[in-house]
Write an enzyme that holds these catalytic residues in place. Structure first.
Site, PDB file in Angstrom:
ATOM      1  N   ASN A 164       0.821  -1.231   0.000  1.00 52.80           N
ATOM      2  CA  ASN A 164       0.000   0.000   0.000  1.00 52.80           C
ATOM      3  C   ASN A 164       0.845   1.267   0.000  1.00 52.80           C
ATOM      4  O   ASN A 164       0.383   2.341   0.396  1.00 52.80           O
ATOM      5  CB  ASN A 164      -0.984  -0.002   1.174  1.00 52.80           C
ATOM      6  N   ASP A 215       3.105   2.579   1.746  1.00 51.58           N
ATOM      7  CA  ASP A 215       3.463   3.395   2.918  1.00 51.58           C
ATOM      8  C   ASP A 215       4.916   3.161   3.334  1.00 51.58           C
ATOM      9  O   ASP A 215       5.369   3.655   4.359  1.00 51.58           O
ATOM     10  CB  ASP A 215       2.511   3.134   4.093  1.00 51.58           C
ATOM     11  N   ASP A 225      11.641 -15.756  21.496  1.00 58.07           N
ATOM     12  CA  ASP A 225      12.614 -14.681  21.650  1.00 58.07           C
ATOM     13  C   ASP A 225      13.250 -14.639  23.043  1.00 58.07           C
ATOM     14  O   ASP A 225      12.537 -14.702  24.041  1.00 58.07           O
ATOM     15  CB  ASP A 225      11.867 -13.364  21.405  1.00 58.07           C
ATOM     16  N   GLU A 272      15.417 -19.076  20.975  1.00 54.66           N
ATOM     17  CA  GLU A 272      16.619 -18.247  20.817  1.00 54.66           C
ATOM     18  C   GLU A 272      17.434 -18.413  22.091  1.00 54.66           C
ATOM     19  O   GLU A 272      17.231 -17.713  23.072  1.00 54.66           O
ATOM     20  CB  GLU A 272      16.243 -16.769  20.613  1.00 54.66           C
TER      21      GLU A 272
HETATM   22  C1  GLC Z   1      15.934 -10.988  20.006  1.00 53.39           C
HETATM   23  C2  GLC Z   1      15.507 -10.369  18.693  1.00 53.39           C
HETATM   24  C3  GLC Z   1      16.070  -8.985  18.635  1.00 53.39           C
HETATM   25  C4  GLC Z   1      15.505  -8.178  19.778  1.00 53.39           C
HETATM   26  C5  GLC Z   1      15.723  -8.871  21.113  1.00 53.39           C
HETATM   27  C6  GLC Z   1      14.858  -8.282  22.176  1.00 53.39           C
HETATM   28  O1  GLC Z   1      17.284 -11.141  20.111  1.00 53.39           O
HETATM   29  O2  GLC Z   1      15.879 -11.174  17.610  1.00 53.39           O
HETATM   30  O3  GLC Z   1      15.846  -8.368  17.401  1.00 53.39           O
HETATM   31  O4  GLC Z   1      16.108  -6.918  19.804  1.00 53.39           O
HETATM   32  O5  GLC Z   1      15.438 -10.234  21.079  1.00 53.39           O
HETATM   33  O6  GLC Z   1      13.532  -8.694  22.032  1.00 53.39           O
HETATM   34 CA    CA Z   2       2.551  -1.322   3.744  1.00 50.16          CA
END
Ligand code: GLC
Ligand code: CA
Length: 555
Positions: free
Chosen positions: A22, A24, A198, A255
Site C-alpha cells: 500500500n 506506505d 525470543d 533463541e
Molecule cells: C531478540 C531479537 C532482537 C531483539 C531482542 C529483544 O534477540 O531477535 O531483534 O532486539 O530479542 O527482544
Molecule cells: Ca505497507
C-alpha cells in the site's frame, strides 16, 4: 521418534522489509501473502514471521503493546487469517515470534504498574528499591546502560534486559504466566504451527540482584554473568511447554545463546523444552558477548570449520538444531563468512551448501537465497536500529574516531539484514512504490529476484537445487536423519563432511578459499551438486577450483 517438522525447510520473514502493497514504505501481511508462491517454489515449508503484533516499534516490534492484535502498519487480523489459510492451501506452516521475556512500556500492564508500583500490576514486572541514590545493582542491559530505569517520583526502579522501553515480565508471578499461556494457546487455536521464541533464556533471573565486578568503563557488568548464576530456568520452560505447545504438537525454536555445556538434551532432546534451538556458534565466532562490536575479532576458515563441526557433532543423537548463517540481528552471512573481495556468486553458493547440507533444520533469512549483502552507509544518520546507534555512541565514548565507529557499524549493524528485500531492478527494488522506511541497498540492480529467477546459474537457483536435493525421495533420509562425519581436516580451508544415512552416503567437499586445492580422492561417486560446471579429477586427485563446492553420493 519422527516429528512432522524434521524434514522441513524454514524461512524467516522480516515483515517490515519484505513486501509493501500500500505504498506506505512498510512491508505488510498482504505483501507476504502475495509472495507465498515464490517461497513455495523455493522449497520453503515453515515461515517464521518476526513480530507483527501491536508495537511502538522502539525495537522493531520486539516491544509488544498488545499481544492479541496486529499492528496496523502490517495489516489486520483478517489479513493474518487469510495468510494462515493461504499457507495451509500450499501445505505451508506459519510460526510467529513469541516475545514474552518483556513487553512494551506502552502495554496496559506496564502503564498500570507505573501508576501504582506496589499494586497488582507492579508485580507483573521486577520493581525494586534503589540503593541510596543508585539503582539496585550494576548489571548492563543488552543495548547498553543499566538494566534499571527509575520510576519518576519514587526511589523505585524497574528492570529491563533490553531497551528501557522493554520492561521484563515477572515470570515468578503465577498470574503473569497464566496470562502468557492463555495468549499462546489463543494463537495456536487460530492455526499457528508454533513459535520462534525470543530471548527466552532471560526469563529466569537471579533474584538476589547482586553486584558483580565491573567489566567496562561504565562501571557495569554484562547481564550474562547473572544468567549463568540463575537457577531454575528448566522448570519454567517445562511448565511453559506443558501448558501450551505440547497440547498442539507445535514446532518451537528457542533463541538460546547460553545453553550450558552438556545441557543440550534438556533443550532439544526427545522431551526437550523446545523442538529446536538456533545454532549460533557461527555467529558468536569472533563476537564479544555483551554486544560490544569494537571488541569483535577476525576469524579464519579453519576456525569457522571447527565451530561448525563441533556444533554438529554435539547435536548427534540428541536432537536437531536450527541452522542459520544470518538473521534479523546479524550482518549478512555472505559479507561475514566470505572475505571482502572474494564475495561473488561462486563463493555465495559454497556458503549455501553449508546452510542446507548440515544436519538440522535450515532457516533461510529473507534475501539470503539471492545473496543479499551488507549495506555500506556513509553516515550514522542513515541507520535506524536502536542497538546500532547505541554501539556507535559507545565506541566513540571508548575513544574510537567517528570514521572508525562508522566502519564498525557498517560491518556489524543489524540494519544490514533489515534493508528492503530486492525483488527487481525497478525503483526501490520493487519493495515499495512509496518511500521505504529504511534505504534500499544500492546493489539492488545487480542482486534481485527477477534477474535470478530464470537463470539456472543464479544463487537463487542454486538454493532451489540444494533444497530439492534435501527433500528428494532418494536422499532426504540421509540429509535429514543421517550421521554427520567430518572429513579432510588435514587440509586448510576445506570444509568437508559426510552425511551418512541408512542407504545413502553423501559427501560434501567445499574448497573454501580463493585458490585451487588438490585433494586425494579415491572414491567412486555420483555428482549431485556442483557450483562449477565441471570438476577436474585425475589419478585419484581432485583439483578443486577457488570456492568450488560439491555434493556427491559415494557409491
Ligand atoms: C531478540 C531479537 C532482537 C531483539 C531482542 C529483544 O534477540 O531477535 O531483534 O532486539 O530479542 O527482544
Ligand atoms: Ca505497507
Amino acid at each position: 521418534m519422527k516429528k512432522w517438522w524434521h524434514n522441513k525447510v524454514a524461512y524467516q520473514i522480516y515483515p517490515k522489509s519484505f513486501c509493501d502493497t500500500n505504498a506506505d514504505g512498510i512491508g505488510d501481511l498482504k505483501g507476504i501473502i502475495s509472495k507465498l508462491d515464490y517461497l513455495k517454489d523455493l522449497g520453503i515449508d515453515i515461515i517464521w514471521l518476526s513480530p507483527i503484533y501491536c508495537s511502538p516499534m522502539v525495537d522493531q516490534g520486539y516491544d509488544i503493546s498488545d499481544y492479541y492484535n496486529i499492528d496496523p502498519s502490517f495489516g489486520t487480523m483478517d489479513d493474518m487469517e487469510t495468510l494462515l489459510e493461504e499457507a495451509k492451501k500450499r501445505n505451508m506452516y506459519i510460526i510467529m515470534d513469541l516475545v514474552v521475556n518483556h513487553c512494551s512500556d506502552k502495554h496496559e500492564w506496564f502503564k498500570k504498574a507505573l501508576e501504582d508500583p506496589d499494586g497488582e500490576y507492579g508485580k507483573y514486572f521486577y520493581i525494586r528499591e534503589g540503593k541510596g541514590d543508585n539503582p539496585p545493582c550494576n548489571w548492563r542491559s543488552y543495548f547498553g546502560g543499566s538494566v534499571w530505569e527509575k520510576i519518576p517520583n519514587t526511589n523505585k526502579y524497574y528492570f529491563h534486559s533490553f531497551a528501557k522501553e522493554q520492561p521484563d515480565l515477572n515470570w515468578e508471578n503465577p498470574k503473569v504466566k497464566e496470562e502468557i499461556y492463555k495468549m499462546i494457546n489463543w494463537w495456536l487455536d487460530k492455526g499457528l504451527a508454533g513459535f520462534r521464541i525470543d530471548a527466552i533464556i532471560n526469563i529466569k533471573k537471579d533474584l538476589s540482584f547482586q553486584d558483580f565486578e565491573a567489566d567496562g568503563e561504565d562501571g557495569l557488568c554484562d547481564i550474562s554473568k547473572m544468567l549463568n548464576k540463575a537457577q531454575g530456568i528448566g522448570d519454567m520452560l517445562k511448565e511453559l511447554k506443558r501448558e501450551t505447545f505440547d497440547k498442539y504438537d507445535a514446532f518451537t525454536v528457542g533463541e538460546v545463546f547460553n545453553a550450558k555445556e552438556g545441557e543440550l538434551g534438556k533443550f532439544i532432546g526427545e522431551d526437550g523444552y523446545f523442538s529446536s534451538i538456533f545454532d549460533f556458534d557461527m555467529e558468536v565466532l569472533g563476537q564479544e558477548q555483551s554486544n560490544r562490536w569494537y571488541l569483535n575479532k577476525e576469524f579464519t576458515t579453519n576456525e569457522l570449520r571447527e565451530v561448525i563441526f563441533k556444533s554438529q557433532l554435539e547435536a548427534l543423537g540428541i536432537g536437531f538444531k536450527a541452522n542459520i548463517i544470518e538473521n534479523n540481528d546479524e550482518p549478512r552471512g555472505v559479507s561475514r563468512y566470505i572475505k571482502a573481495g572474494e564475495c561473488n556468486d561462486t563463493s555465495k553458493k559454497a556458503l549455501a551448501i553449508t546452510e542446507v547440507m548440515r544436519r538440522g533444520i535450515p532457516f533461510i533469512y529473507q534475501g539470503e537465497e539471492i545473496g543479499m549483502t551488507n549495506n555500506n552507509l556513509d553516515s550514522i544518520d542513515k541507520f535506524n536500529d536502536i542497538s546500532t546507534i547505541e554501539n556507535y555512541d559507545r565506541a566513540i565514548k571508548e575513544g574510537f574516531s567517528k570514521e572508525e565507529a562508522l566502519k564498525l557499524v557498517n560491518k556489524f549493524s543489524r540494519d544490514n539484514g533489515r534493508t528492503p528485500f530486492q525483488w527487481n531492478d525497478s525503483i526501490n527494488a520493487g519493495f515499495t512504490e512509496g518511500t521505504p522506511w529504511l534505504g534500499v541497498n544500492k546493489n539492488y540492480k545487480e542482486i534481485n529476484v527477477e534477474s535470478q529467477l530464470n537463470d539456472k546459474n543464479s544463487v537463487l537457483s542454486f538454493h532451489k537445487e540444494l533444497i530439492k536435493l534435501r527433500k528428494s525421495e532418494e536422499y532426504s533420509e540421509a540429509i535429514v536423519y543421517g550421521d554427520f562425519i567430518p572429513d579432510l581436516e588435514n587440509y586448510d580451508n576445506v570444509i568437508s563432511f559426510y552425511r551418512k544415512g541408512k542407504d545413502k552416503n553423501l559427501m560434501v567437499i567445499i574448497n573454501y578459499q580463493n585458490k585451487k586445492q588438490m585433494i586425494d580422492f579415491e572414491e567412486k561417486y555420483k555428482m549431485l551438486i556442483n557450483n562449477y560446471g565441471y570438476v577436474e579429477i585425475d589419478n585419484n586427485k581432485l583439483m578443486l577450483e577457488p570456492y568450488q563446492g560439491i555434493v556427491v553420493e559415494i557409491l
